[in-house]
Motif scaffolding. Structure first.
Motif, PDB file in Angstrom:
ATOM      1  N   ASP A  22       0.803  -1.222   0.000  1.00  0.00           N
ATOM      2  CA  ASP A  22       0.000   0.000   0.000  1.00  0.00           C
ATOM      3  C   ASP A  22       0.837   1.273   0.000  1.00  0.00           C
ATOM      4  N   CYS A  23       2.128   1.163   0.337  1.00  0.00           N
ATOM      5  CA  CYS A  23       3.034   2.321   0.440  1.00  0.00           C
ATOM      6  C   CYS A  23       2.520   3.360   1.437  1.00  0.00           C
ATOM      7  N   CYS A  24       1.754   2.896   2.411  1.00  0.00           N
ATOM      8  CA  CYS A  24       1.284   3.788   3.460  1.00  0.00           C
ATOM      9  C   CYS A  24       0.963   2.959   4.698  1.00  0.00           C
ATOM     10  N   GLY A  25       0.778   3.652   5.798  1.00  0.00           N
ATOM     11  CA  GLY A  25       0.464   2.978   7.049  1.00  0.00           C
ATOM     12  C   GLY A  25       0.146   4.008   8.102  1.00  0.00           C
ATOM     13  N   SER A  26       0.030   3.531   9.339  1.00  0.00           N
ATOM     14  CA  SER A  26      -0.316   4.429  10.431  1.00  0.00           C
ATOM     15  C   SER A  26       0.688   4.296  11.569  1.00  0.00           C
ATOM     16  N   VAL A  27       0.724   5.328  12.399  1.00  0.00           N
ATOM     17  CA  VAL A  27       1.575   5.291  13.586  1.00  0.00           C
ATOM     18  C   VAL A  27       1.139   4.133  14.480  1.00  0.00           C
ATOM     19  N   ALA A  28      -0.164   3.884  14.560  1.00  0.00           N
ATOM     20  CA  ALA A  28      -0.670   2.775  15.378  1.00  0.00           C
ATOM     21  C   ALA A  28      -0.114   1.432  14.902  1.00  0.00           C
ATOM     22  N   GLU A  29       0.023   1.268  13.584  1.00  0.00           N
ATOM     23  CA  GLU A  29       0.614   0.036  13.060  1.00  0.00           C
ATOM     24  C   GLU A  29       2.079  -0.077  13.455  1.00  0.00           C
ATOM     25  N   CYS A  30       2.791   1.013  13.396  1.00  0.00           N
ATOM     26  CA  CYS A  30       4.198   1.000  13.815  1.00  0.00           C
ATOM     27  C   CYS A  30       4.314   0.663  15.299  1.00  0.00           C
ATOM     28  N   GLU A  31       3.422   1.213  16.092  1.00  0.00           N
ATOM     29  CA  GLU A  31       3.424   0.908  17.522  1.00  0.00           C
ATOM     30  C   GLU A  31       3.074  -0.557  17.757  1.00  0.00           C
ATOM     31  N   GLN A  32       2.170  -1.098  16.957  1.00  0.00           N
ATOM     32  CA  GLN A  32       1.822  -2.511  17.077  1.00  0.00           C
ATOM     33  C   GLN A  32       3.014  -3.383  16.695  1.00  0.00           C
ATOM     34  N   LEU A  33       3.752  -2.991  15.654  1.00  0.00           N
ATOM     35  CA  LEU A  33       4.970  -3.713  15.294  1.00  0.00           C
ATOM     36  C   LEU A  33       5.932  -3.766  16.480  1.00  0.00           C
ATOM     37  N   THR A  59      13.604  -0.982  14.652  1.00  0.00           N
ATOM     38  CA  THR A  59      14.176   0.323  14.323  1.00  0.00           C
ATOM     39  C   THR A  59      13.318   1.021  13.269  1.00  0.00           C
ATOM     40  N   TYR A  60      12.898   0.270  12.253  1.00  0.00           N
ATOM     41  CA  TYR A  60      12.009   0.811  11.216  1.00  0.00           C
ATOM     42  C   TYR A  60      10.734   1.362  11.841  1.00  0.00           C
ATOM     43  N   SER A  61      10.145   0.608  12.765  1.00  0.00           N
ATOM     44  CA  SER A  61       8.883   1.042  13.362  1.00  0.00           C
ATOM     45  C   SER A  61       9.082   2.257  14.259  1.00  0.00           C
ATOM     46  N   GLN A  62      10.174   2.301  14.995  1.00  0.00           N
ATOM     47  CA  GLN A  62      10.457   3.481  15.818  1.00  0.00           C
ATOM     48  C   GLN A  62      10.652   4.714  14.942  1.00  0.00           C
ATOM     49  N   ASP A  63      11.400   4.541  13.861  1.00  0.00           N
ATOM     50  CA  ASP A  63      11.595   5.652  12.928  1.00  0.00           C
ATOM     51  C   ASP A  63      10.257   6.092  12.339  1.00  0.00           C
ATOM     52  N   GLY A  64       9.374   5.127  12.078  1.00  0.00           N
ATOM     53  CA  GLY A  64       8.055   5.443  11.538  1.00  0.00           C
ATOM     54  C   GLY A  64       7.214   6.251  12.508  1.00  0.00           C
ATOM     55  N   VAL A  65       7.288   5.899  13.783  1.00  0.00           N
ATOM     56  CA  VAL A  65       6.539   6.634  14.808  1.00  0.00           C
ATOM     57  C   VAL A  65       7.033   8.074  14.888  1.00  0.00           C
ATOM     58  N   ASN A  66       8.340   8.265  14.726  1.00  0.00           N
ATOM     59  CA  ASN A  66       8.954   9.573  14.950  1.00  0.00           C
ATOM     60  C   ASN A  66       9.122  10.421  13.693  1.00  0.00           C
ATOM     61  N   THR A  67       8.763   9.901  12.538  1.00  0.00           N
ATOM     62  CA  THR A  67       8.959  10.646  11.302  1.00  0.00           C
ATOM     63  C   THR A  67       7.858  11.685  11.099  1.00  0.00           C
ATOM     64  N   GLY A  68       8.184  12.691  10.330  1.00  0.00           N
ATOM     65  CA  GLY A  68       7.190  13.703   9.986  1.00  0.00           C
ATOM     66  C   GLY A  68       6.299  13.261   8.845  1.00  0.00           C
ATOM     67  N   ASN A  69       6.766  12.285   8.044  1.00  0.00           N
ATOM     68  CA  ASN A  69       5.979  11.804   6.910  1.00  0.00           C
ATOM     69  C   ASN A  69       6.108  10.284   6.822  1.00  0.00           C
ATOM     70  N   LEU A  70       5.170   9.596   7.432  1.00  0.00           N
ATOM     71  CA  LEU A  70       5.226   8.133   7.509  1.00  0.00           C
ATOM     72  C   LEU A  70       5.171   7.487   6.133  1.00  0.00           C
ATOM     73  N   ASP A  71       4.357   8.014   5.242  1.00  0.00           N
ATOM     74  CA  ASP A  71       4.257   7.414   3.905  1.00  0.00           C
ATOM     75  C   ASP A  71       5.593   7.457   3.168  1.00  0.00           C
ATOM     76  N   ASP A  72       6.323   8.561   3.276  1.00  0.00           N
ATOM     77  CA  ASP A  72       7.656   8.644   2.668  1.00  0.00           C
ATOM     78  C   ASP A  72       8.603   7.631   3.303  1.00  0.00           C
ATOM     79  N   HIS A  73       8.527   7.483   4.623  1.00  0.00           N
ATOM     80  CA  HIS A  73       9.366   6.517   5.340  1.00  0.00           C
ATOM     81  C   HIS A  73       9.084   5.101   4.825  1.00  0.00           C
ATOM     82  N   ILE A  74       7.814   4.766   4.663  1.00  0.00           N
ATOM     83  CA  ILE A  74       7.432   3.437   4.170  1.00  0.00           C
ATOM     84  C   ILE A  74       7.925   3.244   2.735  1.00  0.00           C
TER      85      ILE A  74
END
Length: 92
Positions: A22-33, A59-74
């Protein structure tokens, strides 16, 4: 009812696959990871090679939680997401 080892691994792979396709996700998904990985890391059934992969995903999920643009991170991690799922399939 807590998830068993296989359920946890399948959920982990599902979230990673969804991020990859999907090239997208949510902070909640990163927290679940993060929660899944913490639980899996203390499981005696898990192969040592998977622990290394889990640390990378954590590390990927932590970076995802802390990023300003999660979709770009993914999107930046597309190839790695597929590799992680393959690695987990190999060793679990």
């Amino acid at each position: 009812m807590p998830l068993n080892y296989n359920d946890q691994v399948n959920l982990l792979k599902d979230i990673l696959n969804n991020h990859q396709t999907d090239c997208c996700g949510s902070v909640a998904e990163c927290e679940q990871l993060e929660r899944l990985i913490k639980s899996l890391m203390v499981n005696n059934e898990i192969h040592d090679n998977v622990k290394n992969v889990l640390q990378e995903i954590y590390t990927y999920s932590q970076d995802g939680v802390n990023t300003g643009n999660l979709d770009d991170h993914i999107t930046t991690n597309q190839e790695q997401l597929a590799n992680w799922v393959n690695d987990i399939d190999q060793f679990s």
